[in-house]
Motif scaffolding. Sequence first.
Motif, PDB file in Angstrom:
ATOM      1  N   LEU A  30       0.831  -1.190   0.000  1.00  0.00           N
ATOM      2  CA  LEU A  30       0.000   0.000   0.000  1.00  0.00           C
ATOM      3  C   LEU A  30       0.875   1.254   0.000  1.00  0.00           C
ATOM      4  N   ASP A  31       0.424   2.276  -0.671  1.00  0.00           N
ATOM      5  CA  ASP A  31       1.124   3.558  -0.675  1.00  0.00           C
ATOM      6  C   ASP A  31       0.672   4.346   0.553  1.00  0.00           C
ATOM      7  N   ALA A  32       1.252   3.977   1.687  1.00  0.00           N
ATOM      8  CA  ALA A  32       0.804   4.553   2.956  1.00  0.00           C
ATOM      9  C   ALA A  32       1.938   4.498   3.962  1.00  0.00           C
ATOM     10  N   GLU A  33       1.864   5.383   4.950  1.00  0.00           N
ATOM     11  CA  GLU A  33       2.803   5.365   6.060  1.00  0.00           C
ATOM     12  C   GLU A  33       2.021   5.350   7.362  1.00  0.00           C
ATOM     13  N   VAL A  34       2.584   4.665   8.352  1.00  0.00           N
ATOM     14  CA  VAL A  34       1.929   4.518   9.652  1.00  0.00           C
ATOM     15  C   VAL A  34       2.728   5.289  10.687  1.00  0.00           C
ATOM     16  N   THR A  35       2.063   6.172  11.405  1.00  0.00           N
ATOM     17  CA  THR A  35       2.711   6.923  12.471  1.00  0.00           C
ATOM     18  C   THR A  35       1.895   6.804  13.753  1.00  0.00           C
ATOM     19  N   ILE A  36       2.584   6.968  14.879  1.00  0.00           N
ATOM     20  CA  ILE A  36       1.943   7.043  16.188  1.00  0.00           C
ATOM     21  C   ILE A  36       2.004   8.503  16.624  1.00  0.00           C
ATOM     22  N   SER A  37       0.860   9.085  16.950  1.00  0.00           N
ATOM     23  CA  SER A  37       0.868  10.506  17.298  1.00  0.00           C
ATOM     24  C   SER A  37      -0.274  10.851  18.239  1.00  0.00           C
ATOM     25  N   GLY A  38       0.003  11.752  19.159  1.00  0.00           N
ATOM     26  CA  GLY A  38      -1.004  12.317  20.026  1.00  0.00           C
ATOM     27  C   GLY A  38      -1.274  13.774  19.709  1.00  0.00           C
ATOM     28  N   ASP A  39      -0.840  14.215  18.526  1.00  0.00           N
ATOM     29  CA  ASP A  39      -1.011  15.600  18.115  1.00  0.00           C
ATOM     30  C   ASP A  39      -2.351  15.767  17.406  1.00  0.00           C
ATOM     31  N   PRO A  40      -3.243  16.618  17.904  1.00  0.00           N
ATOM     32  CA  PRO A  40      -4.552  16.779  17.272  1.00  0.00           C
ATOM     33  C   PRO A  40      -4.470  17.157  15.787  1.00  0.00           C
TER      34      PRO A  40
END
Length: 213
Positions: A30-40
């Motif tokens: 998939l042309d996608a990236e996964v990030t973990i974030s708590g930034d609204p």
Amino acid sequence: MRKIVVVDYDGGNLASAAQTARHVVSQRQLDAEVTISGDPETVLAADHLILPGQGAFAHCASGLNGGLREALIEATERGTPFLGICVGMQLMAEWGLEHGRTAGLGWIKGQIGKMDFALEAGLRLPHMGWNVLDFEPGAHQLTNGLTPGDHGYFVHSYALTGWDPADIVATAAYGGPVPAIVARDNRCGTQFHVEKSQKTGLIIMANFLSWTP
């Protein structure tokens, strides 16, 4: 490139959920990236949102303070696909009754209450381990590629009660019917841990990441 955001709200299992999503992205190319974030702002910019969780409803709900609750509501009202996992799914309900009465996101009808019906049936809490998923084939895109009788991995003592049948995609049996997959519009959730459910979990994650409600 699509942005898949695992929401960091001190809810637990973030790394495992992100790892499962990254595995699917790689496997399906998939042309996608996964990030973990708590930034609204990052949440608002996401193409898919994943809210994992473990622990107490009240504690996890408090983790959405500071703008995350508002960002999740705004993003999903704009149509961003959302997947809640375990307590992340429970937060979709109107109320949680663990450690007092705590408001949820109110996206599905019902409240999260202790599974007294399981205790009355002589079963132990937490409901822990593999359990069969019961659903109608074709009930929802999340179940594509699954067969009724496939298993999910559960760890919980509280469950959705007072639900609207229209929101229920799949159930499990543990002293009574336990909502296992819920969905309304572009928001869906699993009571079981997708990231611990091996093949079943990978199929569900792949279905979610390709979901365009």
